[in-house]
Design a protein around this motif. Structure first.
Motif, PDB file in Angstrom:
ATOM      1  N   VAL A 151      -4.169   6.161  -1.630  1.00 53.30           N
ATOM      2  CA  VAL A 151      -3.376   5.187  -1.782  1.00 53.30           C
ATOM      3  C   VAL A 151      -3.682   4.177  -2.940  1.00 53.30           C
ATOM      4  O   VAL A 151      -4.789   4.208  -3.371  1.00 53.30           O
ATOM      5  CB  VAL A 151      -3.430   4.560  -0.445  1.00 53.30           C
ATOM      6  CG1 VAL A 151      -2.725   5.468   0.577  1.00 53.30           C
ATOM      7  CG2 VAL A 151      -4.458   3.788   0.020  1.00 53.30           C
ATOM      8  N   VAL A 186       0.799  -1.287  -0.140  1.00 52.15           N
ATOM      9  CA  VAL A 186       0.039  -0.002  -0.087  1.00 52.15           C
ATOM     10  C   VAL A 186       0.953   1.271  -0.112  1.00 52.15           C
ATOM     11  O   VAL A 186       1.512   1.363   0.955  1.00 52.15           O
ATOM     12  CB  VAL A 186      -0.914  -0.124   1.300  1.00 52.15           C
ATOM     13  CG1 VAL A 186      -1.873   1.321   1.274  1.00 52.15           C
ATOM     14  CG2 VAL A 186      -1.685  -1.247   1.260  1.00 52.15           C
ATOM     15  N   GLU A 232      -8.087  13.372   3.624  1.00 55.18           N
ATOM     16  CA  GLU A 232      -7.614  11.845   3.424  1.00 55.18           C
ATOM     17  C   GLU A 232      -6.435  11.532   2.470  1.00 55.18           C
ATOM     18  O   GLU A 232      -6.355  12.481   1.570  1.00 55.18           O
ATOM     19  CB  GLU A 232      -8.877  11.071   2.978  1.00 55.18           C
ATOM     20  CG  GLU A 232      -9.944  11.157   3.963  1.00 55.18           C
ATOM     21  CD  GLU A 232     -11.045  10.518   3.222  1.00 55.18           C
ATOM     22  OE1 GLU A 232     -11.279  10.426   2.221  1.00 55.18           O
ATOM     23  OE2 GLU A 232     -11.890  10.219   4.280  1.00 55.18           O
ATOM     24  N   ASN A 271      -6.598   6.449   2.775  1.00 55.99           N
ATOM     25  CA  ASN A 271      -5.951   6.102   3.874  1.00 55.99           C
ATOM     26  C   ASN A 271      -6.500   6.913   5.020  1.00 55.99           C
ATOM     27  O   ASN A 271      -5.950   8.143   5.059  1.00 55.99           O
ATOM     28  CB  ASN A 271      -4.408   5.870   3.909  1.00 55.99           C
ATOM     29  CG  ASN A 271      -3.740   5.453   5.239  1.00 55.99           C
ATOM     30  OD1 ASN A 271      -4.294   5.039   5.957  1.00 55.99           O
ATOM     31  ND2 ASN A 271      -2.274   5.548   5.060  1.00 55.99           N
ATOM     32  N   SER A 285       3.499   6.588   5.277  1.00 57.92           N
ATOM     33  CA  SER A 285       2.143   5.820   5.457  1.00 57.92           C
ATOM     34  C   SER A 285       2.030   4.626   4.552  1.00 57.92           C
ATOM     35  O   SER A 285       1.215   3.933   4.603  1.00 57.92           O
ATOM     36  CB  SER A 285       1.050   7.084   4.812  1.00 57.92           C
ATOM     37  OG  SER A 285       1.401   7.136   3.530  1.00 57.92           O
TER      38      SER A 285
END
Length: 116
Positions: free
Chosen positions: A55, A9, A52, A37, A86
């Motif tokens: 991803v 991811v 947000e 994510n 992230s």
């Protein structure tokens, strides 16, 4: 041959580069899923807009031995061990796989032979 699912991811902006890195490490085809994510903390709101992170989840089906090479390449290229990043990646063992392209299977066999 034992197979695993490798899921990475990463941020949407890094999608093409991640696919390139994975293919250079020996990965074949990839399934791309798009999502958002939110993270551990609640959504942040700025002027009524939810912040947000978009991803991409990259799903690879790979021979077990090759999966660690691909995962290592992704970890290094995208600094996945950095807690401020992230992105993340993981593998899951697969007991049954159907529908893999025979050309891709031959490519996997050739890659594994060169690794030995």
């Amino acid at each position: 041959m034992k197979f695993v699912a490798l899921v990475a991811v990463i941020q949407d902006k890094d999608e093409e580069e991640a696919i390139k890195v994975a293919k250079e490490a020996g990965a074949g085809s990839v399934t791309i899923l798009h999502g958002k994510n939110i993270g551990l903390e609640e959504k942040k709101v700025f002027f009524g807009l939810t912040l947000e992170e978009n991803v991409s989840a990259l799903l690879f089906i790979l021979p077990r031995r090759l999966s660690m090479k691909v995962m290592k390449a992704l970890r290094i290229s995208f600094d996945l061990d950095n807690h401020e990043n992230s992105g993340f990646a993981f593998t899951m063992p697969l007991s049954h796989v159907a529908g893999l392209d025979t050309e891709e299977l031959h490519k996997f066999e050739d890659n594994i032979k060169t690794m030995i």
